[in-house]
Design a protein around this motif. Sequence first.
Motif, PDB file in Angstrom:
ATOM      1  N   UNK A 213       0.847  -1.187   0.000  1.00 32.31           N
ATOM      2  CA  UNK A 213       0.000   0.000   0.000  1.00 32.31           C
ATOM      3  C   UNK A 213       0.885   1.241   0.000  1.00 32.31           C
ATOM      4  N   UNK A 214       0.414   2.274  -0.667  1.00 30.96           N
ATOM      5  CA  UNK A 214       1.134   3.544  -0.730  1.00 30.96           C
ATOM      6  C   UNK A 214       0.197   4.674  -0.351  1.00 30.96           C
ATOM      7  N   UNK A 215       0.767   5.710   0.292  1.00 34.35           N
ATOM      8  CA  UNK A 215       0.015   6.877   0.720  1.00 34.35           C
ATOM      9  C   UNK A 215       0.344   8.054  -0.183  1.00 34.35           C
ATOM     10  N   UNK A 216      -0.672   8.773  -0.584  1.00 32.74           N
ATOM     11  CA  UNK A 216      -0.451   9.982  -1.373  1.00 32.74           C
ATOM     12  C   UNK A 216       0.069  11.099  -0.469  1.00 32.74           C
ATOM     13  N   UNK A 217       0.444  12.214  -1.076  1.00 33.33           N
ATOM     14  CA  UNK A 217       0.988  13.316  -0.289  1.00 33.33           C
ATOM     15  C   UNK A 217      -0.085  13.906   0.631  1.00 33.33           C
ATOM     16  N   UNK A 218      -1.321  13.990   0.145  1.00 36.40           N
ATOM     17  CA  UNK A 218      -2.392  14.509   1.001  1.00 36.40           C
ATOM     18  C   UNK A 218      -2.644  13.573   2.178  1.00 36.40           C
ATOM     19  N   UNK A 219      -2.584  12.260   1.930  1.00 33.21           N
ATOM     20  CA  UNK A 219      -2.803  11.312   3.024  1.00 33.21           C
ATOM     21  C   UNK A 219      -1.671  11.378   4.047  1.00 33.21           C
ATOM     22  N   UNK A 220      -0.479  11.648   3.592  1.00 28.67           N
ATOM     23  CA  UNK A 220       0.641  11.794   4.526  1.00 28.67           C
ATOM     24  C   UNK A 220       0.428  12.981   5.465  1.00 28.67           C
ATOM     25  N   UNK A 301       5.201   0.239   7.041  1.00 32.65           N
ATOM     26  CA  UNK A 301       4.146   0.755   7.924  1.00 32.65           C
ATOM     27  C   UNK A 301       2.792   0.881   7.238  1.00 32.65           C
ATOM     28  N   UNK A 302       2.774   1.118   5.933  1.00 31.99           N
ATOM     29  CA  UNK A 302       1.494   1.267   5.231  1.00 31.99           C
ATOM     30  C   UNK A 302       0.702  -0.034   5.196  1.00 31.99           C
ATOM     31  N   UNK A 303       1.402  -1.178   5.302  1.00 30.15           N
ATOM     32  CA  UNK A 303       0.719  -2.472   5.245  1.00 30.15           C
ATOM     33  C   UNK A 303       0.233  -2.966   6.604  1.00 30.15           C
ATOM     34  N   UNK A 304       0.787  -2.442   7.676  1.00 28.91           N
ATOM     35  CA  UNK A 304       0.461  -2.983   9.000  1.00 28.91           C
ATOM     36  C   UNK A 304      -0.991  -2.722   9.379  1.00 28.91           C
ATOM     37  N   UNK A 305      -1.509  -1.584   8.960  1.00 30.00           N
ATOM     38  CA  UNK A 305      -2.898  -1.272   9.318  1.00 30.00           C
ATOM     39  C   UNK A 305      -3.862  -2.288   8.722  1.00 30.00           C
ATOM     40  N   UNK A 306      -3.541  -2.832   7.547  1.00 28.91           N
ATOM     41  CA  UNK A 306      -4.404  -3.848   6.944  1.00 28.91           C
ATOM     42  C   UNK A 306      -4.386  -5.134   7.762  1.00 28.91           C
ATOM     43  N   UNK A 307      -3.224  -5.530   8.248  1.00 24.81           N
ATOM     44  CA  UNK A 307      -3.132  -6.700   9.128  1.00 24.81           C
ATOM     45  C   UNK A 307      -3.986  -6.502  10.389  1.00 24.81           C
ATOM     46  N   UNK A 308      -3.845  -5.342  11.007  1.00 27.34           N
ATOM     47  CA  UNK A 308      -4.552  -5.092  12.262  1.00 27.34           C
ATOM     48  C   UNK A 308      -6.061  -5.006  12.046  1.00 27.34           C
ATOM     49  N   UNK A 309      -6.486  -4.398  10.932  1.00 25.96           N
ATOM     50  CA  UNK A 309      -7.923  -4.321  10.656  1.00 25.96           C
ATOM     51  C   UNK A 309      -8.513  -5.719  10.445  1.00 25.96           C
ATOM     52  N   UNK A 553       8.087  -3.516  13.967  1.00 27.76           N
ATOM     53  CA  UNK A 553       9.372  -4.203  13.765  1.00 27.76           C
ATOM     54  C   UNK A 553      10.542  -3.231  13.898  1.00 27.76           C
ATOM     55  N   UNK A 554      11.638  -3.750  14.408  1.00 31.30           N
ATOM     56  CA  UNK A 554      12.816  -2.912  14.603  1.00 31.30           C
ATOM     57  C   UNK A 554      13.488  -2.551  13.294  1.00 31.30           C
ATOM     58  N   UNK A 555      13.251  -3.329  12.242  1.00 25.26           N
ATOM     59  CA  UNK A 555      13.857  -3.065  10.931  1.00 25.26           C
ATOM     60  C   UNK A 555      12.800  -2.631   9.923  1.00 25.26           C
ATOM     61  N   UNK A 556      11.982  -1.671  10.298  1.00 31.41           N
ATOM     62  CA  UNK A 556      10.897  -1.208   9.425  1.00 31.41           C
ATOM     63  C   UNK A 556      11.449  -0.530   8.179  1.00 31.41           C
ATOM     64  N   UNK A 557      10.690  -0.629   7.096  1.00 27.94           N
ATOM     65  CA  UNK A 557      11.035   0.001   5.830  1.00 27.94           C
ATOM     66  C   UNK A 557      10.131   1.214   5.650  1.00 27.94           C
ATOM     67  N   UNK A 558      10.597   2.386   6.067  1.00 30.69           N
ATOM     68  CA  UNK A 558       9.780   3.594   6.015  1.00 30.69           C
ATOM     69  C   UNK A 558       9.938   4.268   4.656  1.00 30.69           C
ATOM     70  N   UNK A 559       8.820   4.646   4.070  1.00 26.83           N
ATOM     71  CA  UNK A 559       8.842   5.337   2.783  1.00 26.83           C
ATOM     72  C   UNK A 559       8.781   6.849   2.952  1.00 26.83           C
ATOM     73  N   UNK A 560       8.290   7.337   4.074  1.00 28.54           N
ATOM     74  CA  UNK A 560       8.293   8.776   4.351  1.00 28.54           C
ATOM     75  C   UNK A 560       8.369   8.947   5.864  1.00 28.54           C
ATOM     76  N   UNK A 561       8.947  10.062   6.282  1.00 24.37           N
ATOM     77  CA  UNK A 561       9.164  10.324   7.708  1.00 24.37           C
ATOM     78  C   UNK A 561       8.388  11.563   8.132  1.00 24.37           C
ATOM     79  N   UNK A 562       8.066  11.589   9.397  1.00 27.61           N
ATOM     80  CA  UNK A 562       7.335  12.719   9.956  1.00 27.61           C
ATOM     81  C   UNK A 562       8.283  13.882  10.208  1.00 27.61           C
ATOM     82  N   UNK A 563       7.898  15.090   9.808  1.00 26.15           N
ATOM     83  CA  UNK A 563       8.804  16.239  10.053  1.00 26.15           C
ATOM     84  C   UNK A 563       8.903  16.537  11.538  1.00 26.15           C
ATOM     85  N   UNK A 564      10.083  17.033  11.927  1.00 23.56           N
ATOM     86  CA  UNK A 564      10.310  17.310  13.350  1.00 23.56           C
ATOM     87  C   UNK A 564       9.523  18.528  13.780  1.00 23.56           C
TER      88      UNK A 564
END
Length: 609
Positions: A213-220, A301-309, A553-564
């Motif tokens: 799954x991928x998130x658009x810029x607005x969704x981010x 991280x985008x895929x984890x929400x589908x597992x949890x749902x 997971x400790x070795x997550x593959x993040x595609x975008x990061x939250x600004x500080x």
Amino acid sequence: MSTRALRRLRGKQRGQEELDPGELSLSAGDSLEERAEPGEEQQDSVCVPPPSEGNSSSSRKNKNKAQKKVSNIYELVKKENNNNNHHPQSPVVLCVYCQLSFRFNSSSGDRVKKKKKKKKKGTQENGLVNSLRFKLENIQYFKSTWKNKRKTELKRYFGARAVLGDQRPRQRNRQFHRSTWMTNPKDSWPRFSRPGISMPLLETKEGTQYFTFEHSREYQQVQFKFLDAVESMDPNNIVALLQLNPYHIDSLLQLSDVCRIQEDQEMARDLIERALHSFECAFHPLFSLTSGTSRLDYLRPENRAFYLALYKHMMFLEKRGCPRTALEYCKLILSLDPDSDPLCMLLLIDFLALRSREYQFLLQLYQDWEEHRNLSQLPNFAFSTALCYFHLSQQEEVDHEESNKQRHKANQMLQLALIMFPGVLMPLLDLCTVQPDATVTSHTFFGPKSQLEYVQPPALTQLTALYVGRTYNLWREAPVMLWLEESVQEVLHRVNDKDPRVEECQNKRKQRYQSAPRNIHRHVLLSEIKEAISSLPLEVTTQPVMGFDPLPPLDSLTSYTRPQRQRAGSSNESTLSLFFRSLLPNFNLQVSCVELVTGQLPFHAHALR
């Protein structure tokens, strides 16, 4: 259409039109049928004019002759003219079937008074309107009567739900949802608009397709606002975010947990279904829920929400008494990443198989995966497979020889399970409210010493508490409890006889189960079984756990990061400022007194009120 029908539609009746005096007499050879209008049926009513005064006897004969030949349902009644007026008299038409009379001239008593009146304009139109009004009233009456009878009959034969379809409110702006497999969209949901989630195909290897799954810029940007709302520790901020973005996944998952804690199960379940609907509308055309060849990496991280749902929806189904459907969802979650099994569904699939009585499936899974996954080293599979064989031996359609074979297999597997995991017995009997024999409680193998840490490692204690807390109801049946008692007595004999298998299993327990992997800890947290959660290590219980992403997971593959986030420097802050910051993450001591007095506070301060 006949002439008579056309005449009635125009509001005209027989005898209402002006008659020519030359047509009032009948010739001797003419009959009533011959004088009828062309195209009219012979049984139509015929208006017979009054005879002249000079020939009264012949008129009486013609009168009798004409009345004998009248065959219409409308009879012609002619009154004698007492005033000796030579003008034609208007007839009175009587409907034999309907018992209705339509008089075209005014009458008093039994005698008809002849008066010269000018025809008023609109008489025919008024008659047509009254006739149509009468017919429409009858149609509405019979329609409502038939509708009530139909509802009563449907309710009598099929119940009250058969007539609910007619009682549902008709919405003018009704939504048309896309047909989905996992959930049924509801009209009470907000209007669906794509929240900005897509699913591309990454690669295909050996018939297995890998998606993400991928998130658009607005969704981010919405995701960043959600993280701010979580840090505020105020659920109202998440509600406000959902009002603007009704299909944001993580907000739906987090608010569902809040509703479930507040015992609003219906709302919690509805929010999870809405999240699944949003995911399914973003599926890739090649993504399949049933083929078992579609993969989603839990490291993203985008895929984890589908597992949890999926997991939360599965648990709601199991609690509502749908274990068979919950088992299919468990298979789906396991098929998304069977190698790493991020939610550790192998600790749950045996329970759902027993609940839904899918014994053959569980035994087949055990035989296929035992070689490369060592399922017998898990307490749940060791005890559940033995219970499967026992239930199969109790079925009536099985012959006597096959039943004995399966019962012998069940006895062997249960004894091995008790020798390998002796710490399961006492907690199981305790939850089943069964008082064990004194020989069992006083024995060192099953007694209190079996629960000590040097006998049962911490990781094994987690697995034992998890299995007992989840499946103890399956062991409370009287036949199952008698079978368990027999097996316990047999195990005690083998322990007393110093069976080499007992020492072998003891060495395995000491070498293994020293520390559980992270997916087992994640599964224990999601299970919400108190006995299992209390046995978690401190490194898990001391760190914050988020409901939308527990133990990432400790070795997550993040595609975008939250600004500080910009915060004031700690060197200029006092002790009081640090204290308030620990209470309220968004507290800022630099707000001026004017803002505090006038109420012009920043946005985060208003949100924390």
